[in-house]
Design a protein around this motif. Structure first.
Motif, PDB file in Angstrom:
ATOM      1  N   GLU A   1      86.073-114.042 -36.976  1.00  0.00           N
ATOM      2  CA  GLU A   1      84.349-114.020 -36.978  1.00  0.00           C
ATOM      3  C   GLU A   1      84.051-113.038 -35.969  1.00  0.00           C
ATOM      4  N   ALA A   2      82.785-112.744 -36.395  1.00  0.00           N
ATOM      5  CA  ALA A   2      82.231-111.352 -35.747  1.00  0.00           C
ATOM      6  C   ALA A   2      80.707-111.603 -35.100  1.00  0.00           C
ATOM      7  N   TYR A   3      80.627-111.166 -33.849  1.00  0.00           N
ATOM      8  CA  TYR A   3      79.081-111.276 -33.382  1.00  0.00           C
ATOM      9  C   TYR A   3      78.632-109.967 -33.541  1.00  0.00           C
ATOM     10  N   CYS A   4      77.497-109.705 -34.179  1.00  0.00           N
ATOM     11  CA  CYS A   4      76.767-108.512 -34.212  1.00  0.00           C
ATOM     12  C   CYS A   4      75.372-108.674 -33.747  1.00  0.00           C
ATOM     13  N   TRP A   5      75.215-107.726 -32.792  1.00  0.00           N
ATOM     14  CA  TRP A   5      74.003-107.675 -32.026  1.00  0.00           C
ATOM     15  C   TRP A   5      73.335-106.215 -32.465  1.00  0.00           C
ATOM     16  N   SER A   6      73.514-105.687 -33.235  1.00  0.00           N
ATOM     17  CA  SER A   6      72.972-104.112 -33.581  1.00  0.00           C
ATOM     18  C   SER A   6      71.281-104.209 -33.531  1.00  0.00           C
ATOM     19  N   ASN A   7      70.704-105.638 -34.179  1.00  0.00           N
ATOM     20  CA  ASN A   7      69.279-105.476 -34.047  1.00  0.00           C
ATOM     21  C   ASN A   7      68.598-105.508 -32.741  1.00  0.00           C
ATOM     22  N   LEU A   8      69.471-105.955 -31.832  1.00  0.00           N
ATOM     23  CA  LEU A   8      68.977-105.948 -30.498  1.00  0.00           C
ATOM     24  C   LEU A   8      68.678-104.660 -29.930  1.00  0.00           C
ATOM     25  N   THR A   9      69.380-103.667 -30.168  1.00  0.00           N
ATOM     26  CA  THR A   9      69.110-102.273 -29.938  1.00  0.00           C
ATOM     27  C   THR A   9      68.770-101.384 -31.004  1.00  0.00           C
ATOM     28  N   SER A  10      68.822-101.387 -32.230  1.00  0.00           N
ATOM     29  CA  SER A  10      68.307-100.502 -33.137  1.00  0.00           C
ATOM     30  C   SER A  10      67.936-101.193 -34.398  1.00  0.00           C
ATOM     31  N   GLY A  11      66.986-102.112 -34.145  1.00  0.00           N
ATOM     32  CA  GLY A  11      66.740-103.126 -35.274  1.00  0.00           C
ATOM     33  C   GLY A  11      65.321-102.463 -35.974  1.00  0.00           C
ATOM     34  N   ASN A  12      64.063-102.906 -35.788  1.00  0.00           N
ATOM     35  CA  ASN A  12      63.077-102.259 -36.687  1.00  0.00           C
ATOM     36  C   ASN A  12      62.602-100.928 -36.006  1.00  0.00           C
ATOM     37  N   SER A  13      61.760-100.433 -36.812  1.00  0.00           N
ATOM     38  CA  SER A  13      61.257 -98.943 -36.460  1.00  0.00           C
ATOM     39  C   SER A  13      60.615 -98.954 -35.085  1.00  0.00           C
ATOM     40  N   SER A  14      59.915 -99.895 -34.801  1.00  0.00           N
ATOM     41  CA  SER A  14      59.045 -99.820 -33.450  1.00  0.00           C
ATOM     42  C   SER A  14      60.076 -99.639 -32.274  1.00  0.00           C
ATOM     43  N   ARG A  15      61.251 -99.759 -32.470  1.00  0.00           N
ATOM     44  CA  ARG A  15      62.593 -99.621 -31.252  1.00  0.00           C
ATOM     45  C   ARG A  15      62.435 -98.350 -31.089  1.00  0.00           C
ATOM     46  N   ALA A  16      61.886 -97.012 -31.934  1.00  0.00           N
ATOM     47  CA  ALA A  16      62.100 -95.697 -31.703  1.00  0.00           C
ATOM     48  C   ALA A  16      61.259 -95.497 -30.402  1.00  0.00           C
ATOM     49  N   LEU A  17      60.085 -96.238 -30.191  1.00  0.00           N
ATOM     50  CA  LEU A  17      59.123 -95.977 -29.233  1.00  0.00           C
ATOM     51  C   LEU A  17      59.768 -96.310 -28.040  1.00  0.00           C
TER      52      LEU A  17
END
Length: 769
Positions: free
Chosen positions: A41-57
């Motif tokens: 099984e795998a734990y994925c946390w990618s949306n914590l650092t590169s999720g929706n577009s507002s993270r670019a700010l």
């Protein structure tokens, strides 16, 4: 991660979750299928650092993130609590200065350049229709300078309010997670007696990352958020009220001079309270720091915003004879910030050296000066961003003229110090070229020296020179990671000295470099003008690149993932120095992993191998540290492409140094680390002197095959940092770890649902890239 296109989320949400293959969803109910293989099984946390577009700010918060890293880079300290506290206070003060600098830059743009300078000069305001109602040429109600300043103060005030909102909102979304009840660590479960370190030196028993409250510091973040918010509001209030108070002291008018003095005294008193709040308390990690200083976090920002409103009302009072000319006196403020930051960095360096000399570790970068160097880098980034936006706005408002260069300019432009600071950037780049050239030559020579060994390693009787050179170049380039510190250190030291020279030049001349060097000879004049124009262009270009990268990442998911990889490292650590830094994803990810491991082993009494790649290996180690003793005894650790010692151990020695890694090795039953010589990020753990099976295995062959063979008719790629699972060694080591768990851990028994659990479980962590 699971090597299967059909995956199912078994627990978690859209932000971070545990996934399994579809056929393994109910593995615990069918133990007969998993007697000879684990449940992956795998734990994925990618949306914590590169999720929706507002993270670019978040890219615009880069200086805040960098100074927060400096807090965690202190050298290892034993029985030096006062020095450790002083180190934390100094970093928090540097972080506070960056908040003031950002707010002052916003005030410079909105209050000085737009409301004071451009709106006060008809030649500038007539070309900007949106400034028409503020223009002195129209003579409207808003045309008085104080009223223009009061209205323009809305811009920096809104910026500070936005930072407060983002910090408060991201705390609730990312950092307010707690581990499962009963799965929190107990420091007493660690062996309190020091274990053997290199050369037989004593090592501490319980590392900091094993403390129950390490990943939950709500009280400190709330206090710092209140203090930084108040500091931002006070900076705006001082900019608005200061100009009006100076006018009232200079002339006899309708507003008494003592009114401005009272407001300035109140601002100074509130600023002293902010400093006390920042210096008073650090992190409390031995327990969940859930107690809030509600009066402080409520009244301090409230008083500051009240003073801001009072200052705006005071400045808006009618003063018919007041005319704006020149620029707002911002040079003293920016000079004070620059001198304060430089002084704090120097004192921080002295404290760091003292800590390092008491407990030296050979692998610590720059003899313990990593924290001061990174703090200086944060100040330089803040200066580039604040100076860049000021320079670009001034150029835009001035049209074809060059602000600060005399008759050709419509407006005076930004403070002189910002032009001097921009002028040292070309000099700094020239200095940077020297160590860069040295590293380039060293890498080329190292690659040439590696070539004979590569031919012997692959037992090539007739080697291919091009193939050998390519492998050698990749290995030599991967080794550059260990030399970055010795390039960054001198550059930041040069930046400190050049910054001091810029402050001195601005104070001594009172003019931009191009005018200050008039009469000193044709050569010096041309050099000064070239440095000023080139530096101004570079500062503006740097700011534009920040905005462009943020805009591209806002629209492009792949670019957002690239920024997310950078954020994987920068936002791993809690916000201990700057509350407006991007949120710490580990305060969500570590409790997730620790709760999953405790919950699964508690229900099934099974064995578990947690494997982590790259940043995932750091999360895996942090999660294992957070487990109680009865769970750690059932867990094996498999890391690959891991920066846990090569980067974290060297740059963060107090938390991932030799002592903490020895304790981690003793606390888990077994640990295996895979590494390659071609990997620029991962490396050895360097626990060769510990008893028992060796931790490191490597360097693994990369590429697996040198040339074409019947089994591999096409050339094999050089994998570097990726695809460790493609190496047969990975499956072998995972199976070996399960076997090593076997003698001390009983086979899985029936879970709570009455069914026998599976034989073993593998959990994989992977970075957002």
């Amino acid at each position: 991660m699971l090597d299967d296109p059909r995956t199912v989320r078994v627990t978690g949400d859209a932000t971070a979750a545990i996934y399994r293959r579809a056929e393994d969803t109910h593995a615990e109910q069918h133990p007969e299928r998993y007697r000879d293989r684990p449940i992956p099984e795998a734990y994925c946390w990618s949306n914590l650092t590169s999720g929706n577009s507002s993270r670019a700010l978040w890219l615009l918060l880069l200086p805040f993130m960098v100074v927060n890293l400096a807090h965690w880079m202190r050298p290892t300290a034993r029985s030096r609590t006062r020095a450790v506290r002083l180190y934390g206070v100094l970093v928090r003060l540097v972080a506070l200065s960056l908040t003031v600098l950002l707010t002052a830059a916003a005030c410079e743009v909105a209050l000085d350049l737009a409301a004071w300078q451009c709106a006060g000069v008809p030649a500038c305001s007539n070309q900007r229709s949106w400034l028409g109602f503020l223009s002195t040429a129209q003579g409207g109600w808003w045309s008085q300078p104080g009223r223009r300043l009061a209205l323009a103060a809305v811009v920096p005030t809104a910026l500070v309010a936005l930072l407060w909102f983002l910090s408060n909102r991201t705390w609730s979304a990312y950092e307010s997670q707690r581990t499962l009840t009963g799965s929190a660590p107990d420091e007493d479960t660690y062996d309190p007696t020091p274990g053997p370190g290199p050369g037989g030196t004593a090592q501490p028993g319980a590392p900091a990352l094993a403390r129950p409250g390490f990943w939950y510091g709500r009280r400190l973040v709330a206090r710092l958020r209140a203090a930084h918010t108040a500091a931002g509001f006070l900076t705006v209030a001082a900019s608005v009220a200061g100009a009006a108070a100076r006018h009232d002291r200079a002339v006899t008018g309708p507003v008494p001079a003592f009114a401005g003095a009272l407001i300035e005294a109140a601002l100074v008193l509130c600023a002293l309270v902010v400093l006390w709040v920042v210096c008073r308390r650090g992190r409390s990690e031995r327990r969940l720091d859930n107690v809030l200083d509600r009066a402080l976090i409520t009244y301090l920002p409230g008083v500051a915003i009240g003073l801001l409103v009072l200052a705006a009302g005071y400045a808006a009072w009618s003063r018919p004879g007041w005319v704006s000319s020149g620029s707002l006196p911002g040079d003293p403020a920016f000079s004070f910030l620059a001198v304060s930051q430089g002084t704090l960095v120097v004192v921080l360096a002295a404290v760091s050296l003292g800590l390092y000399r008491r407990s030296p570790e050979d692998r610590t970068v720059l003899y313990g000066l990593g924290g001061p160097v990174v703090a200086m880098l944060a100040c330089a980034l803040g200066g580039v961003m604040s100076g860049g936006v000021s320079q670009r706005v001034a150029d835009w408002l001035d049209g074809p003229g060059t602000p600060g260069m005399g008759k050709s300019s419509v407006i005076p432009g930004p403070p002189v110090l910002l032009s001097w600071q921009a002028s040292v950037i070309p000099v700094l780049l020239v200095l940077l070229a020297v160590p860069a050239l040295v590293l380039l030559v060293r890498t080329w020579l190292a690659a040439r020296a590696l070539e004979p060994g590569i031919d012997r390693e692959y037992a090539q009787e007739e080697p291919e020179p091009a193939r050998t050179r390519k492998i050698a170049r990749v290995r030599a380039a991967a080794a550059l990671t260990d030399s970055v510190a010795w390039m960054l250190g001198p550059v930041c030291g040069a930046a400190l000295l050049l910054g001091a020279g810029a402050v001195f030049g601005a104070w001594l001349s009172g003019e931009v470099p191009g005018l200050a060097m008039k009469g000193s000879g044709a050569f010096l004049e041309s050099v000064a003008q070239a440095a000023q124009s080139t530096g101004s262009w570079m500062v503006g270009l740097g700011f534009i690149l920040f905005v462009t990268c943020g805009r591209r990442a806002y629209r492009d998911a792949s670019a957002r993932r690239t920024i997310g990889i950078l954020w994987d490292v920068g936002t791993f650590w809690p916000r201990a120095a700057h509350p407006f830094a991007p949120p710490c994803y580990a305060e969500r990810a570590v409790p997730d992993l620790a709760s999953r491991m405790s919950g699964w082993t508690g229900l099934t009494h099974g064995r578990l191998v947690i494997s982590g790649h790259s940043q995932g290996s750091v999360l895996a180690a942090a999660a294992v540290w957070q487990l109680p003793a009865h769970t750690r005894s059932r867990v094996a650790l498999l890391t690959y492409g891991s920066p846990i010692e090569r980067l974290y151990g060297r740059w963060f020695p107090a938390y991932f140094g030799t002592g903490p890694l020895h304790v981690l090795h003793r606390s888990v039953h077994c640990w295996r680390n895979l590494w390659r010589a071609t990997d620029p990020i991962g490396g050895r753990v360097r626990l060769d002197d510990v008893p028992g099976p060796e931790v490191d295995r490597g360097p693994l062959k990369d590429p697996l095959v040198y040339g074409r063979t019947p089994e591999h008719p096409l050339p094999e790629a050089i994998l570097g940092h990726g695809d460790y699972q493609a190496d047969p060694v990975f499956a072998q080591e995972r199976a070996t770890l399960l076997e090593r768990l076997e003698p001390v851990v009983p086979r899985q028994t029936a879970g709570t649902d009455g069914a026998e659990a599976a034989q073993g479980q593998g959990s994989s962590g992977k970075s957002s890239g």
